[in-house]
Design a protein around this motif. Sequence first.
Motif, PDB file in Angstrom:
ATOM      1  N   VAL A   1      -4.993 -10.108   4.307  1.00  0.00           N
ATOM      2  CA  VAL A   1      -3.585  -9.729   4.228  1.00  0.00           C
ATOM      3  C   VAL A   1      -3.072  -9.346   5.614  1.00  0.00           C
ATOM      4  O   VAL A   1      -1.917  -9.595   5.960  1.00  0.00           O
ATOM      5  CB  VAL A   1      -3.421  -8.537   3.251  1.00  0.00           C
ATOM      6  N   ALA A   2      -3.952  -8.756   6.433  1.00  0.00           N
ATOM      7  CA  ALA A   2      -3.531  -8.226   7.731  1.00  0.00           C
ATOM      8  C   ALA A   2      -3.412  -9.305   8.802  1.00  0.00           C
ATOM      9  O   ALA A   2      -2.809  -9.080   9.833  1.00  0.00           O
ATOM     10  CB  ALA A   2      -4.518  -7.154   8.193  1.00  0.00           C
TER      11      ALA A   2
ATOM     12  N   HIS B   1      -3.461  -9.490  12.493  1.00  0.00           N
ATOM     13  CA  HIS B   1      -3.852  -8.186  13.063  1.00  0.00           C
ATOM     14  C   HIS B   1      -5.021  -7.608  12.270  1.00  0.00           C
ATOM     15  O   HIS B   1      -4.936  -6.505  11.729  1.00  0.00           O
ATOM     16  CB  HIS B   1      -2.669  -7.229  13.036  1.00  0.00           C
TER      17      HIS B   1
ATOM     18  N   TRP C   1       0.856  -0.021   1.778  1.00  0.00           N
ATOM     19  CA  TRP C   1       1.830  -0.635   2.686  1.00  0.00           C
ATOM     20  C   TRP C   1       1.691  -2.168   2.664  1.00  0.00           C
ATOM     21  O   TRP C   1       2.684  -2.890   2.649  1.00  0.00           O
ATOM     22  CB  TRP C   1       1.622  -0.074   4.089  1.00  0.00           C
ATOM     23  N   TYR C   2       0.476  -2.671   2.616  1.00  0.00           N
ATOM     24  CA  TYR C   2       0.261  -4.115   2.530  1.00  0.00           C
ATOM     25  C   TYR C   2       0.881  -4.682   1.252  1.00  0.00           C
ATOM     26  O   TYR C   2       1.483  -5.753   1.261  1.00  0.00           O
ATOM     27  CB  TYR C   2      -1.231  -4.459   2.539  1.00  0.00           C
TER      28      TYR C   2
ATOM     29  N   ARG D   1      14.874  -6.696  -6.792  1.00  0.00           N
ATOM     30  CA  ARG D   1      14.934  -6.836  -5.345  1.00  0.00           C
ATOM     31  C   ARG D   1      15.304  -8.273  -4.931  1.00  0.00           C
ATOM     32  O   ARG D   1      16.159  -8.478  -4.079  1.00  0.00           O
ATOM     33  CB  ARG D   1      13.562  -6.458  -4.812  1.00  0.00           C
TER      34      ARG D   1
ATOM     35  N   GLN E   1       3.355  -3.443  -0.448  1.00  0.00           N
ATOM     36  CA  GLN E   1       4.803  -3.390  -0.234  1.00  0.00           C
ATOM     37  C   GLN E   1       5.260  -4.600   0.563  1.00  0.00           C
ATOM     38  O   GLN E   1       6.239  -5.257   0.242  1.00  0.00           O
ATOM     39  CB  GLN E   1       5.150  -2.118   0.562  1.00  0.00           C
ATOM     40  N   ARG E   2       4.497  -4.892   1.639  1.00  0.00           N
ATOM     41  CA  ARG E   2       4.867  -5.991   2.528  1.00  0.00           C
ATOM     42  C   ARG E   2       4.792  -7.328   1.785  1.00  0.00           C
ATOM     43  O   ARG E   2       5.631  -8.196   1.948  1.00  0.00           O
ATOM     44  CB  ARG E   2       3.907  -5.994   3.715  1.00  0.00           C
ATOM     45  N   MET E   3       3.738  -7.453   0.941  1.00  0.00           N
ATOM     46  CA  MET E   3       3.588  -8.687   0.167  1.00  0.00           C
ATOM     47  C   MET E   3       4.767  -8.880  -0.767  1.00  0.00           C
ATOM     48  O   MET E   3       5.289  -9.982  -0.915  1.00  0.00           O
ATOM     49  CB  MET E   3       2.328  -8.593  -0.703  1.00  0.00           C
TER      50      MET E   3
ATOM     51  N   ARG F   1       7.717  -7.584  -0.431  1.00  0.00           N
ATOM     52  CA  ARG F   1       8.920  -7.852   0.369  1.00  0.00           C
ATOM     53  C   ARG F   1       8.996  -9.341   0.720  1.00  0.00           C
ATOM     54  O   ARG F   1      10.026  -9.972   0.653  1.00  0.00           O
ATOM     55  CB  ARG F   1       8.898  -7.002   1.630  1.00  0.00           C
ATOM     56  N   LYS F   2       7.852  -9.900   1.089  1.00  0.00           N
ATOM     57  CA  LYS F   2       7.802 -11.302   1.472  1.00  0.00           C
ATOM     58  C   LYS F   2       8.091 -12.199   0.253  1.00  0.00           C
ATOM     59  O   LYS F   2       8.758 -13.217   0.375  1.00  0.00           O
ATOM     60  CB  LYS F   2       6.427 -11.610   2.041  1.00  0.00           C
TER      61      LYS F   2
END
Lengths: 476, 337
Positions: B109-110, B113, A429-430, A208, A432-434, A436-437
Amino acid sequence: MDTVFGLDTVLLSRVQFGFTIAFHIVFPAFTIGLSAFIATLEVLWLRSKAPHLHTLARFWTKVFAVSFAMGVVSGIVLEYQLGTNWARFGAIIGNTLAPLFAYEVLTAFFLEASFLGAMLFGWNRFPPWLHVTSSILVALGTALSGFWILAANSWMHTPAGFAIQDGITYPVDWVKVIFNPSFPYRFAHMMTAAYLTTSLVVAAAGARYLLVGRHEAEARTMLKMGLGMLAILAPVQAFIGDLHGLNTLEHQPAKVAAIEAHWKDEGHAVPLVLFAWPDPKNERNDFEIAVPQLGSIILTHTWAGSFKGLSDFPRDERPPVAPVFFSFRAMVGIGLLMIATGWIGVWLLWRQRIAQARWFLRPLQHAWPLGFAAIIFGWMVTEIGRQPWIAHGVLRTADAVSPVTPHQVLVSLALFVLVYGVVFGIGIWYIQRMIRKGPQPHEPGPETLPNRPLAGGRPDPTDDDSATARKGAVAT
Amino acid sequence: MMQVSDILPVILALVLGLSVVLYVVLDGFDLGIGMLFFAFHEEHERDLVMNSVAPFWDGNETWLVLGGVTLWAAFPKAFAIIMPAMYLPVVLLLLALIFRGVAFEFRWVAKPHHRPWDWAFAAGSLLAGFAQGLVLGGILEEIPVRDGQFAGHPLWWLSPFSVMCGLAVVTGYALLGVGWLLLKTRGPVHDRARELGPWLLGALLLFIGLVSVWTPLASQRIADRWFTFPNFLMLAPLPVLTALFAALCWYSLRRGGELMPFLSSIAIFLMAFLGLVVSNIPYLVPPTMTVWQAASHETSQIFLLVGEAILIPVILAYTVLTFWLFRGKLERGQGYH
């Protein structure tokens, strides 16, 4: 029997256990692999001082923390569910299996949980050697946990070292209980699956970043380590799987017959069914596509060897065929894909063409869930394939449940589905987001505490040696 | 003459008791700070409150797993009665532990939010403590058993007594949380915790008093245990010591003690636990099953005991190591994250 919407306590409890374990199993599998990966990164970093290794280790530790939390909380559910939903299993098998679970807690859980604190929160607080030691101990803990849980699970498939008195199993020989006939194969198969799954996630993340030209040094390290592991371990896994299959044929022939959708033993060479629609009512397959001889070759390692078909077993001792048959094919398919990915990837790395091979990196970046899917499919093959037994030949699943009403189980099942869907959905989802970042180099960590003499172990990123090491790492 | 088969279950019951006590004390304070979470209004205060237990909670909670698995491995017959009998409270406990357990990671992590995870942490901690109280109350209320199996209504455990036990456990955990915060923080968080302390202590003492009156009134067996001679004299130190520790806790809360409120509230917990044990010895599932009747096969007990004898000291050693590594007070802005 008491039912709700036509479902009884046994079926509802099975659905609940299947659901909660399918969710749980992916987290420990991932954290077994990831903790080993992080510990390796840290050891490599300690030796080379290359800063991108440090960045990577910190980055994956965050992913690890989130996954580990989900693994812990979903694991406690399983431990207690054995009592709430499977009380008769608990009473009848408890003498033999419960001590193994206790050893898991004593040797593995406390080790992981105690050193997790230092691993997650000790980056700026402790000297590197202490941090690396903590990471290694956590990795050791996760692997030990796998050892005990697989010993207990294997016993349910191939019970050994016990006697039965008044309908209750008693241990006779602990070595035989733990190292029961299928344990070595199952343990090797599961641990390898865990390392493969993590390798694929790591390689996918590397793909990625390389595709968009971010974190290039980190991406190359991830691709090298991830694809290298796949190239070596995926074929090893096929070999272990083959041995495991021979062992299953010896001890659980009905399961193998279901895996192969093999209905009748005709005393001659068995074809390998590639695809079919099993029809249990008429004891045959529809739309069968099969390769002659191959079934015999794979399962008996001879040209014309035969093995029992499903119709050789009484109907009430046959596992459900379709889910076992299809799950097995899905698992093996993913395994073959992993071998191909590893070999092609390593070849591209060796020819130094990986960055240009966008046709390879593009699908690879989306391939991260495949290992998890293979684990769940494999688990389904082995657990559904054991039915109708909860402990093969010793206790039937139907005789193992608690004296609770189906309403209770339905309510709890609904709650678990709801909570798992929300909580773990968001958690994944968190992650995944990590990913991605991406890794954040030189991340300003919390200031070291003044009253901590141990603090300040992190090397200065502007340090000459580490800058040279970084260049060296990028060049190779 | 006592035989090995008589003594082993007693030793294992002691190990079980040790797991329960360590769980209650250790996870008690970290569940407690979760319950107190919304008593702290500033964002940075809440960060500090959560950070004060972040490196420890997982190890603390593992004692619950060890308790559960020791009950199963050493006393499978009791396990097979208590767990289905407590089906819904146990499910409630597990769900609550999920919410608060993931909140430790998810909340960071959030950010920014993270509001839902504040709720998950606070409500999860509160529910987990309450559910544990329900289970305790249910066991004391005497589980309906027939043929060695639970034989009651799915909601049989729901009674004024078990609800009161739920509230009592919640109050006690919150007091432990106060003690922990006094030890690990300074500034506004410390001051707020000190304000809350006396109220929680008062409420806890009220609940302990209520249970002490209620159980002997409800059960002749327990009344006989406490109010016959010479038991009465031998057991008298328990309430006396409880009162002394309560006075010590009160005094140290008022006089600015930093370690003593925590230690004395732990001592109050220990006295309450001992009181419950004394009331119910030798039953594991009162009044149907004693520790001997519930015990597993001797081979299983020995195997388990060997492991626990070797490994529990090791576990205690690295528990102490963890608390030592993260010793000292947290300052504002100094997270473990």
